[in-house]
Design a protein around this motif. Structure first.
Motif, PDB file in Angstrom:
ATOM      1  N   PHE A  97     -69.893 -39.236 -47.125  1.00 34.80           N
ATOM      2  CA  PHE A  97     -69.467 -38.459 -46.040  1.00 34.80           C
ATOM      3  C   PHE A  97     -69.105 -39.691 -45.040  1.00 34.80           C
ATOM      4  CE2 PHE A  97     -72.515 -35.549 -47.866  1.00 34.80           C
ATOM      5  CZ  PHE A  97     -72.030 -34.487 -47.856  1.00 34.80           C
ATOM      6  N   ALA A  98     -69.779 -40.721 -45.214  1.00 30.87           N
ATOM      7  CA  ALA A  98     -69.216 -42.061 -44.272  1.00 30.87           C
ATOM      8  C   ALA A  98     -67.872 -42.265 -44.457  1.00 30.87           C
ATOM      9  CB  ALA A  98     -70.356 -43.088 -44.438  1.00 30.87           C
ATOM     10  N   THR A  99     -67.515 -41.900 -45.800  1.00 26.04           N
ATOM     11  CA  THR A  99     -65.965 -42.325 -46.080  1.00 26.04           C
ATOM     12  C   THR A  99     -65.086 -41.540 -45.543  1.00 26.04           C
ATOM     13  OG1 THR A  99     -66.608 -43.509 -48.007  1.00 26.04           O
ATOM     14  CG2 THR A  99     -64.385 -42.867 -48.138  1.00 26.04           C
ATOM     15  N   LEU A 100     -65.509 -39.974 -45.669  1.00 20.93           N
ATOM     16  CA  LEU A 100     -64.541 -39.113 -44.813  1.00 20.93           C
ATOM     17  C   LEU A 100     -64.813 -39.209 -43.505  1.00 20.93           C
ATOM     18  CD1 LEU A 100     -65.445 -36.024 -47.372  1.00 20.93           C
ATOM     19  CD2 LEU A 100     -63.714 -37.110 -47.381  1.00 20.93           C
ATOM     20  N   ALA A 101     -65.657 -39.678 -42.736  1.00 16.26           N
ATOM     21  CA  ALA A 101     -65.870 -39.738 -41.396  1.00 16.26           C
ATOM     22  C   ALA A 101     -65.005 -40.972 -41.082  1.00 16.26           C
ATOM     23  CB  ALA A 101     -67.166 -39.970 -40.857  1.00 16.26           C
ATOM     24  N   GLN A 102     -64.847 -42.146 -41.768  1.00 16.01           N
ATOM     25  CA  GLN A 102     -63.951 -43.182 -41.179  1.00 16.01           C
ATOM     26  C   GLN A 102     -62.538 -42.756 -41.672  1.00 16.01           C
ATOM     27  OE1 GLN A 102     -65.059 -46.614 -43.327  1.00 16.01           O
ATOM     28  NE2 GLN A 102     -63.394 -47.881 -42.147  1.00 16.01           N
ATOM     29  N   LEU A 103     -62.244 -41.881 -42.574  1.00  9.31           N
ATOM     30  CA  LEU A 103     -60.843 -41.508 -42.944  1.00  9.31           C
ATOM     31  C   LEU A 103     -60.497 -40.434 -41.824  1.00  9.31           C
ATOM     32  CD1 LEU A 103     -58.341 -41.591 -44.742  1.00  9.31           C
ATOM     33  CD2 LEU A 103     -59.489 -39.656 -46.199  1.00  9.31           C
ATOM     34  N   ALA A 104     -61.334 -39.668 -41.172  1.00 10.30           N
ATOM     35  CA  ALA A 104     -60.960 -38.488 -40.183  1.00 10.30           C
ATOM     36  C   ALA A 104     -60.466 -39.248 -38.882  1.00 10.30           C
ATOM     37  CB  ALA A 104     -62.146 -37.817 -39.832  1.00 10.30           C
ATOM     38  N   PHE A 141     -49.921 -30.505 -42.385  1.00  4.36           N
ATOM     39  CA  PHE A 141     -50.826 -31.468 -42.827  1.00  4.36           C
ATOM     40  C   PHE A 141     -50.440 -32.541 -43.736  1.00  4.36           C
ATOM     41  CE2 PHE A 141     -54.500 -32.959 -45.408  1.00  4.36           C
ATOM     42  CZ  PHE A 141     -55.451 -32.994 -44.601  1.00  4.36           C
ATOM     43  N   SER A 142     -49.297 -32.277 -44.311  1.00  2.00           N
ATOM     44  CA  SER A 142     -48.717 -33.232 -45.339  1.00  2.00           C
ATOM     45  C   SER A 142     -47.874 -34.264 -44.414  1.00  2.00           C
ATOM     46  CB  SER A 142     -47.808 -32.652 -46.174  1.00  2.00           C
ATOM     47  OG  SER A 142     -48.337 -31.540 -47.204  1.00  2.00           O
ATOM     48  N   TRP A 143     -47.334 -33.758 -43.307  1.00  2.00           N
ATOM     49  CA  TRP A 143     -46.565 -34.546 -42.359  1.00  2.00           C
ATOM     50  C   TRP A 143     -47.419 -35.594 -41.729  1.00  2.00           C
ATOM     51  CZ3 TRP A 143     -46.776 -35.912 -37.304  1.00  2.00           C
ATOM     52  CH2 TRP A 143     -45.460 -36.479 -36.847  1.00  2.00           C
ATOM     53  N   THR A 144     -48.891 -34.908 -41.175  1.00  2.00           N
ATOM     54  CA  THR A 144     -49.564 -35.795 -40.637  1.00  2.00           C
ATOM     55  C   THR A 144     -50.258 -36.968 -41.801  1.00  2.00           C
ATOM     56  OG1 THR A 144     -50.302 -34.016 -39.068  1.00  2.00           O
ATOM     57  CG2 THR A 144     -51.891 -35.813 -39.433  1.00  2.00           C
ATOM     58  N   GLY A 145     -50.577 -36.460 -42.983  1.00  2.00           N
ATOM     59  CA  GLY A 145     -51.065 -37.490 -44.199  1.00  2.00           C
ATOM     60  C   GLY A 145     -50.028 -38.236 -44.331  1.00  2.00           C
ATOM     61  N   ALA A 146     -48.697 -38.138 -44.433  1.00  2.00           N
ATOM     62  CA  ALA A 146     -47.751 -39.212 -44.439  1.00  2.00           C
ATOM     63  C   ALA A 146     -47.940 -40.403 -43.365  1.00  2.00           C
ATOM     64  CB  ALA A 146     -46.208 -38.734 -44.505  1.00  2.00           C
ATOM     65  N   HIS A 147     -48.199 -39.828 -42.087  1.00  2.00           N
ATOM     66  CA  HIS A 147     -48.083 -40.922 -41.071  1.00  2.00           C
ATOM     67  C   HIS A 147     -49.557 -41.502 -41.271  1.00  2.00           C
ATOM     68  CE1 HIS A 147     -45.062 -38.716 -39.490  1.00  2.00           C
ATOM     69  NE2 HIS A 147     -44.698 -39.571 -38.435  1.00  2.00           N
ATOM     70  N   VAL A 148     -50.642 -41.089 -41.640  1.00  2.00           N
ATOM     71  CA  VAL A 148     -51.917 -41.648 -41.607  1.00  2.00           C
ATOM     72  C   VAL A 148     -51.624 -42.631 -42.863  1.00  2.00           C
ATOM     73  CG1 VAL A 148     -54.328 -41.370 -42.520  1.00  2.00           C
ATOM     74  CG2 VAL A 148     -53.324 -39.761 -40.911  1.00  2.00           C
TER      75      VAL A 148
END
Length: 645
Positions: free
Chosen positions: A22-29, A123-130
């Motif tokens: 959850f900490a990893t997902l929170a940091q990714l968020a 979501f894929s467009w946003t993911g590519a930028h991330v």
């Protein structure tokens, strides 16, 4: 390798516990925050698509209860109030009603597909930028980490963070993550719909649910651990491959091909084993959930069928009768309920691998450099060249000193030669000047300013460095010389090459200064690469010049040519020279003799030879033959041995 070694290699020698999922997902968020509006649109579209999917079973129930097997349970709003008597409804009215339901179901399918497709694209467009931002952060962190980090971490392992680990996150963001999130929303919504339709019937239908959740959590936890180790093993594979490629000449020269192949085979086999273990956990999920889904469907059919047939026990248990349409609706609910769980199980491998990769990436991004500028650090003024080291002590590992109380003073324009046996601390001294490492105690001052009080970039910009192992980039000769001073003109580059006596061989290259060099300057001799490195330092016009075995890879004739260039290059600059050839040492203003991290002798070459101490012994054992070779007279000339030999 064991997990202990994997983590040790990943985190600089210290065993660190992986972050909580959850900490990893929170940091990714946090990387998605700038795109919150797009994420809101994705959420709305996912909710719309989910609503369309959970509405379809209601229409199935209406079709059965209102038209196929009319009962009083029909509550379909599309039926006019004056035709609520289903039995009396004409055939044409039933056909028209069924057609209306079919059209609505079709519209819901199309709407759900469109909404899901748009959500997937956004979501894929946003993911590519991330992903782009993550890569940039990794590269930025790599260039800010101190040299000590690279002494403890293999280049191939670090490269795997930018390549394979990023790829696993990219794959998850491309499809897996949005599918899992959408599936989770669908599961929750279906549960609510079933509980609203019939509380007891729903609870009975959920008998298999705890088993589904338990199996998913247990197997996915095992898979996540295995995939975390898989990412670490993949880093080891990359590290082995990188070493094999970089050292291919040494491998072939010493006939170590088979040993390297065997070592790589073991590392690769270890990676294979942990991957098989991880996949075995995730592959076990789908058939397990399939079996539990069939169990849930059987429960729905059996319980619903007994109630429809009028079994008093089950009618009382459910608090009344249920319609055939509700049974059909629950069958669809259970099927739709199991589908996203199976989808989550199928894609969980990608998610688990992505989380493990994200942990490694954040482990690198969160690593702080050992050396950072002070908050109040100033720009280094134009250096005049005075250098002082006051009681300098340095250690790379706590309790293992490398330098022990070094004191030296160099005036502007002086040349300081540093000699001593291997491991004496020569390179450590010169690494302290541009602040590649910090002193453990004492101080290093340039023009009476402590190097720790200035910005490292403004300090290093005024210090030139020519190392024994010159690094050249896969670029033109012109750009390689221009590397330390990008704004230099072509004429200035050519002048620097002539100063370093490099223009002679450059003019013989196919495209001369525009010739593109191979990786690390492949195609050039070691001496030619060294000459380009010297030209690069000359073009940068540094105030302090550091030569670490700078002429060790050129022959005697070439060295004689560049010694004249050095006379011009060193003029007016404070220079520190580590060399094994006497031509530079003889002309130095001061020679420092190091032994075990201490300056045991200092003075000019002639003074130290006359003293007949440690420097004299080193000279006699290592340098005399080199000097004899350099000054060998023409054949037939009679010579005498050096004085004092």
């Amino acid at each position: 390798m064991g997990m202990m070694m994997d983590q040790s290699r990943l985190f600089g020698g210290a065993v660190s516990k992986p972050k909580n999922i959850f900490a990893t997902l929170a940091q990714l968020a946090t990387y998605f925050r700038p795109y919150w509006l797009l994420m809101l649109m994705v959420a709305v579209l996912l909710l719309g698509s989910t609503w369309a999917q959970v509405t379809q079973p209601d229409l199935t129930q209406a079709a059965v209860d209102c038209y196929l097997s009319p009962t009083k349970a029909c509550t379909y709003a599309a039926i006019p109030e004056n035709t609520k008597d289903m039995v009396a409804m004409s055939f044409d009215d039933k056909v028209a009603g069924l057609a209306g339901i079919v059209l609505r179901v079709l519209a819901l399918y199309i709407g759900a597909a469109i909404a899901g497709g748009i959500a997937f694209y956004l979501f894929s467009w946003t993911g590519a930028h991330v992903i782009r931002q993550l890569r940039e952060q990794i590269i930025r962190r790599i260039h800010t980490l101190s040299l000590g980090y690279y002494a403890e971490n293999e280049a191939g392992n670090i490269m795997s963070r930018v390549t394979s680990d990023i790829d696993t996150i990219n794959q998850a963001m491309s499809f897996a993550l949005i599918s899992v999130v959408g599936g989770a929303i669908l599961v929750v919504w279906i549960v609510i719909k079933m509980l609203q339709a019939s509380l007891v019937y729903a609870l009975i239908s959920f008998i298999a649910l705890p088993l589904m959740i338990g199996a998913t959590l247990w197997l996915s936890t095992l898979a996540r651990r295995a995939f975390r180790k898989s990412r670490a093993e993949m880093g080891n594979v990359n590290a082995e491959l990188q070493e094999s490629l970089s050292g291919v000449r040494e491998v072939q020269a010493f006939n170590r091909e088979q040993e390297n192949i065997d070592t790589f085979r073991k590392t690769n086999a270890s990676n294979r084993d942990v991957n098989i273990r991880a996949v075995s956990y995730t592959s076990a999920l789908a058939p397990t959930l399939d079996a539990l889904t069939y169990l849930a469907l059987a429960i729905v059919v059996c319980v619903g069928g007994l109630v429809v047939l009028g079994n008093k026990t089950f009618v009382d248990l459910l608090g009344g009768s249920i319609s055939i349409g509700l049974v059909f609706a629950f069958l669809q609910y259970v099927q739709r309920f199991s589908q996203p769980i199976q989808q989550i199980a199928t894609l969980w491998a990608n998610i688990q691998s992505a989380i493990a990769g994200a942990e490694r990436i954040f482990g690198l991004i969160d690593t702080q450099p050992d050396l950072v500028d002070k908050p109040n650090a100033i720009d280094m003024p134009t250096i005049k060249g005075k250098v002082e080291m006051v009681d300098v002590k340095c250690e790379y590992q706590k309790g293992v000193p490398v330098l022990r109380g070094i004191n030296l003073s160099a005036k502007p324009g002086q040349t300081i030669a540093i000699v001593g046996p291997t491991g004496a601390g020569k390179t450590t001294i010169i690494n302290l000047l541009p602040r590649f490492y910090d002193v453990s105690s004492g101080s290093v001052k340039i023009d009476d300013i402590d190097v720790r009080d200035v910005k490292a970039a403004t300090l290093r910009k005024q210090i030139g460095l020519v190392l024994q192992d010159s690094f050249l980039f896969s670029d033109t000769v012109m750009n390689n010389i221009r590397y330390g001073r990008p704004e230099a003109t072509d004429d200035e580059v050519i002048a620097a090459a002539k100063l370093a006596s490099a223009d002679t061989f450059i003019e013989r290259l196919p495209e001369k200064y525009q010739t593109i060099l191979g990786e690390r300057g492949s195609g050039l001799s070691q001496g030619q690469r060294q000459l380009l490195s010297i030209a690069r330092a000359a073009l940068a016009d540094p105030r302090i010049l550091i030569l670490d075995e700078a002429t060790s890879s050129v022959d005697t004739r070439t060295e004689r040519l560049i010694q004249k260039a050095f006379e011009k290059l060193l003029a007016g600059r404070t220079s520190f020279v580590i060399a094994h050839r006497l031509s530079t040492i003889r002309n130095a203003d001061m020679v420092l003799m190091l032994k075990a991290g201490e300056i045991v002798e200092r003075g000019t070459h002639d003074e130290l030879i006359a003293k007949k101490g440690a420097y004299y012994d080193l000279y006699m054992s290592q340098f005399q033959r080199l000097e004899a070779d350099e000054s060998a007279p023409a054949e037939g000339t009679v010579t005498t041995a050096p004085q004092g030999a």
